[in-house]
Design a protein around this motif. Structure first.
Motif, PDB file in Angstrom:
ATOM      1  N   LEU A  92      48.285 -13.250 -33.896  1.00  0.00           N
ATOM      2  CA  LEU A  92      49.050 -13.670 -35.215  1.00  0.00           C
ATOM      3  C   LEU A  92      48.215 -13.836 -36.354  1.00  0.00           C
ATOM      4  O   LEU A  92      47.502 -15.200 -36.249  1.00  0.00           O
ATOM      5  CB  LEU A  92      50.144 -14.916 -34.861  1.00  0.00           C
ATOM      6  N   ASP A  93      48.071 -13.130 -37.299  1.00  0.00           N
ATOM      7  CA  ASP A  93      46.855 -13.106 -38.206  1.00  0.00           C
ATOM      8  C   ASP A  93      47.653 -13.656 -39.488  1.00  0.00           C
ATOM      9  O   ASP A  93      48.124 -12.936 -40.306  1.00  0.00           O
ATOM     10  CB  ASP A  93      46.391 -12.086 -38.473  1.00  0.00           C
ATOM     11  N   CYS A  94      47.111 -15.113 -39.751  1.00  0.00           N
ATOM     12  CA  CYS A  94      47.770 -15.961 -40.914  1.00  0.00           C
ATOM     13  C   CYS A  94      46.989 -15.714 -42.197  1.00  0.00           C
ATOM     14  O   CYS A  94      45.853 -15.938 -42.022  1.00  0.00           O
ATOM     15  CB  CYS A  94      48.230 -17.140 -40.668  1.00  0.00           C
ATOM     16  N   GLY A  95      47.716 -15.204 -43.206  1.00  0.00           N
ATOM     17  CA  GLY A  95      46.876 -15.239 -44.624  1.00  0.00           C
ATOM     18  C   GLY A  95      46.056 -13.948 -44.527  1.00  0.00           C
ATOM     19  O   GLY A  95      44.851 -14.053 -44.677  1.00  0.00           O
ATOM     20  N   SER A  96      46.428 -12.887 -43.890  1.00  0.00           N
ATOM     21  CA  SER A  96      45.621 -11.551 -43.563  1.00  0.00           C
ATOM     22  C   SER A  96      45.255 -10.863 -44.907  1.00  0.00           C
ATOM     23  O   SER A  96      44.139 -10.204 -44.785  1.00  0.00           O
ATOM     24  CB  SER A  96      46.610 -10.855 -42.617  1.00  0.00           C
ATOM     25  N   GLY A  97      45.615 -11.001 -45.969  1.00  0.00           N
ATOM     26  CA  GLY A  97      45.140 -10.534 -47.199  1.00  0.00           C
ATOM     27  C   GLY A  97      45.343  -9.060 -47.154  1.00  0.00           C
ATOM     28  O   GLY A  97      45.933  -8.453 -46.521  1.00  0.00           O
ATOM     29  N   LEU A  98      44.565  -8.315 -47.971  1.00  0.00           N
ATOM     30  CA  LEU A  98      44.507  -6.873 -48.135  1.00  0.00           C
ATOM     31  C   LEU A  98      43.578  -6.280 -46.995  1.00  0.00           C
ATOM     32  O   LEU A  98      43.130  -6.805 -46.551  1.00  0.00           O
ATOM     33  CB  LEU A  98      43.731  -6.781 -49.583  1.00  0.00           C
ATOM     34  N   PRO A  99      44.369  -5.376 -46.694  1.00  0.00           N
ATOM     35  CA  PRO A  99      43.735  -4.561 -45.477  1.00  0.00           C
ATOM     36  C   PRO A  99      42.373  -3.894 -45.516  1.00  0.00           C
ATOM     37  O   PRO A  99      42.241  -2.851 -46.300  1.00  0.00           O
ATOM     38  CB  PRO A  99      44.957  -3.402 -45.179  1.00  0.00           C
ATOM     39  N   THR A 100      41.371  -4.558 -45.293  1.00  0.00           N
ATOM     40  CA  THR A 100      39.804  -4.028 -45.632  1.00  0.00           C
ATOM     41  C   THR A 100      39.392  -3.478 -44.329  1.00  0.00           C
ATOM     42  O   THR A 100      39.998  -3.423 -43.231  1.00  0.00           O
ATOM     43  CB  THR A 100      39.198  -5.182 -46.088  1.00  0.00           C
ATOM     44  N   ALA A 101      38.257  -2.782 -44.302  1.00  0.00           N
ATOM     45  CA  ALA A 101      37.489  -2.409 -43.290  1.00  0.00           C
ATOM     46  C   ALA A 101      37.383  -3.294 -42.078  1.00  0.00           C
ATOM     47  O   ALA A 101      37.267  -4.564 -42.379  1.00  0.00           O
ATOM     48  CB  ALA A 101      36.229  -1.898 -43.475  1.00  0.00           C
ATOM     49  N   GLU A 102      37.764  -3.123 -40.669  1.00  0.00           N
ATOM     50  CA  GLU A 102      37.348  -3.848 -39.977  1.00  0.00           C
ATOM     51  C   GLU A 102      38.295  -5.035 -39.923  1.00  0.00           C
ATOM     52  O   GLU A 102      38.085  -6.126 -39.755  1.00  0.00           O
ATOM     53  CB  GLU A 102      36.232  -4.532 -39.530  1.00  0.00           C
ATOM     54  N   ASN A 103      39.714  -4.734 -40.259  1.00  0.00           N
ATOM     55  CA  ASN A 103      40.741  -5.933 -39.850  1.00  0.00           C
ATOM     56  C   ASN A 103      40.799  -6.107 -38.396  1.00  0.00           C
ATOM     57  O   ASN A 103      40.576  -5.767 -37.650  1.00  0.00           O
ATOM     58  CB  ASN A 103      42.067  -5.412 -40.809  1.00  0.00           C
ATOM     59  N   THR A 104      41.735  -7.262 -38.158  1.00  0.00           N
ATOM     60  CA  THR A 104      42.182  -7.786 -36.716  1.00  0.00           C
ATOM     61  C   THR A 104      42.405  -6.431 -36.261  1.00  0.00           C
ATOM     62  O   THR A 104      41.951  -6.312 -34.637  1.00  0.00           O
ATOM     63  CB  THR A 104      43.162  -8.715 -37.110  1.00  0.00           C
ATOM     64  N   HIS A 105      43.289  -5.717 -36.445  1.00  0.00           N
ATOM     65  CA  HIS A 105      43.833  -4.800 -35.691  1.00  0.00           C
ATOM     66  C   HIS A 105      42.738  -3.566 -35.288  1.00  0.00           C
ATOM     67  O   HIS A 105      42.709  -3.186 -34.256  1.00  0.00           O
ATOM     68  CB  HIS A 105      45.221  -4.038 -36.049  1.00  0.00           C
ATOM     69  N   ASN A 106      41.765  -3.332 -36.397  1.00  0.00           N
ATOM     70  CA  ASN A 106      40.854  -2.229 -36.057  1.00  0.00           C
ATOM     71  C   ASN A 106      39.843  -2.866 -34.867  1.00  0.00           C
ATOM     72  O   ASN A 106      39.433  -2.124 -33.902  1.00  0.00           O
ATOM     73  CB  ASN A 106      39.928  -2.288 -37.469  1.00  0.00           C
ATOM     74  N   VAL A 107      39.598  -4.142 -34.739  1.00  0.00           N
ATOM     75  CA  VAL A 107      38.697  -4.610 -34.075  1.00  0.00           C
ATOM     76  C   VAL A 107      39.350  -4.714 -32.519  1.00  0.00           C
ATOM     77  O   VAL A 107      38.863  -4.148 -31.607  1.00  0.00           O
ATOM     78  CB  VAL A 107      38.213  -5.820 -34.253  1.00  0.00           C
ATOM     79  N   VAL A 108      40.479  -5.221 -32.553  1.00  0.00           N
ATOM     80  CA  VAL A 108      41.222  -5.525 -31.060  1.00  0.00           C
ATOM     81  C   VAL A 108      41.708  -4.350 -30.576  1.00  0.00           C
ATOM     82  O   VAL A 108      41.559  -4.007 -29.204  1.00  0.00           O
ATOM     83  CB  VAL A 108      42.063  -6.669 -31.192  1.00  0.00           C
TER      84      VAL A 108
END
Length: 289
Positions: A92-108
């Motif tokens: 649950l990523d709070c205040g995720s902002g703009l989807p940039t390179a290496e966002n949470t879902h990219n990493v996990v």
């Protein structure tokens, strides 16, 4: 989205073309925290009003660029730890902002392909871009909600159904709480307590926050704080380590505890001295027993 997450910003060139129409959901006369952060990271989704905030901050405190860079690097390392060592498959990523390179879902999802991620924000720009760019991405959901109203957020039907709340969840509050301006009504500790109480046992919490490190670098922190608070953004509070430790109340801290983000399990040996800016943002990860 083109992005160079670990280089110095070039705010005059990385910007939407003036010939491109401004989307209806964007007010180009008011800065957006998400877009200013995007400008810090050399992103492409920001406007002149956002770049002006960046320029003013960097004129007074050029060290501020390190806040954004270290926050993003901490997110990447913390998510790698959560996906591999902790075995967490729900985020649950709070205040995720703009989807940039290496966002949470990219990493996990690179490490655990079945991982589920729920991004939460209430910035119209961030929401619209996230929904457009993440459409069709498996097990990734974008929710509109106020991250500083945890009870309402946690009752959100999508949040309740996209994640299995009988199993551990990783709660991410990365670079968010220092933008909270409602301390007189409800403290940041109260907000985090509400989230932590709702998490299943075995869950993890990751937090990063602007830091007043004390000593010779305290003046740098307070200069940056003054610039943020008196900029058009109007938020960006720097807190001492003692003020931040209660955000993890009731949790077991993962070694090395709450430290400058650059010191939280760096990717290699430290060959260069830490900059003042690197010393002014802290991060930590903790587990709910």
């Amino acid at each position: 989205m083109a992005q160079t997450p670990l280089s110095s910003p070039a705010p005059s060139s990385s910007a939407p073309s003036s010939e491109e129409p401004v989307p209806a959901y964007v007010d180009p006369t008011k800065p957006s925290i998400a877009r200013v952060y995007d400008a810090f990271l050399n992103g492409t989704d920001h406007y002149e009003v956002d770049r002006e905030v960046l320029r003013r901050v960097l004129r007074a405190a050029p060290e501020a660029v390190d806040l954004a860079l270290e926050n993003r690097a901490f997110l990447i390392r913390a998510c790698r730890f959560l996906a591999t060592q902790a075995g967490i498959t729900q985020y649950l990523d709070c205040g995720s902002g703009l989807p940039t390179a290496e966002n949470t879902h990219n990493v996990v999802q690179r490490l655990a392909p079945a991982a589920r991620v729920v991004y939460v924000d209430n910035d119209p720009t961030a929401l619209a871009h996230s929904r457009a760019l993440l459409a069709g991405t498996a097990d990734v959901t974008v929710v509109e909600a106020d991250i500083f109203e945890p009870e309402a957020l946690l009752r959100n039907e999508t949040v309740r159904t996209a994640l299995d709340w009988t199993r551990p969840v990783a709660l991410l509050q990365l670079g968010t709480l220092h933008h909270y301006n409602g301390e007189a009504v409800r403290t940041r500790r109260d907000i985090m307590r509400a989230y932590i109480e709702a998490l299943p046992p075995g869950s993890y919490v990751a937090v990063s926050h602007f830091l007043d490190p004390g000593g010779e670098h305290s003046a740098t922190a307070r200069t940056m704080e003054e610039m943020f608070l008196h900029s058009m953004m109007g938020s960006g509070t720097f807190s001492t380590r003692a003020e931040l430790e209660p955000l993890f109340s009731g949790l077991d801290m993962i070694t090395p505890g709450l430290v400058p983000c650059a010191d939280w399990w760096p990717d290699g040996p430290q060959l260069k001295p830490r900059t003042a800016g690197q010393r002014c943002i802290a991060g930590g990860v903790a587990r709910k027993p």
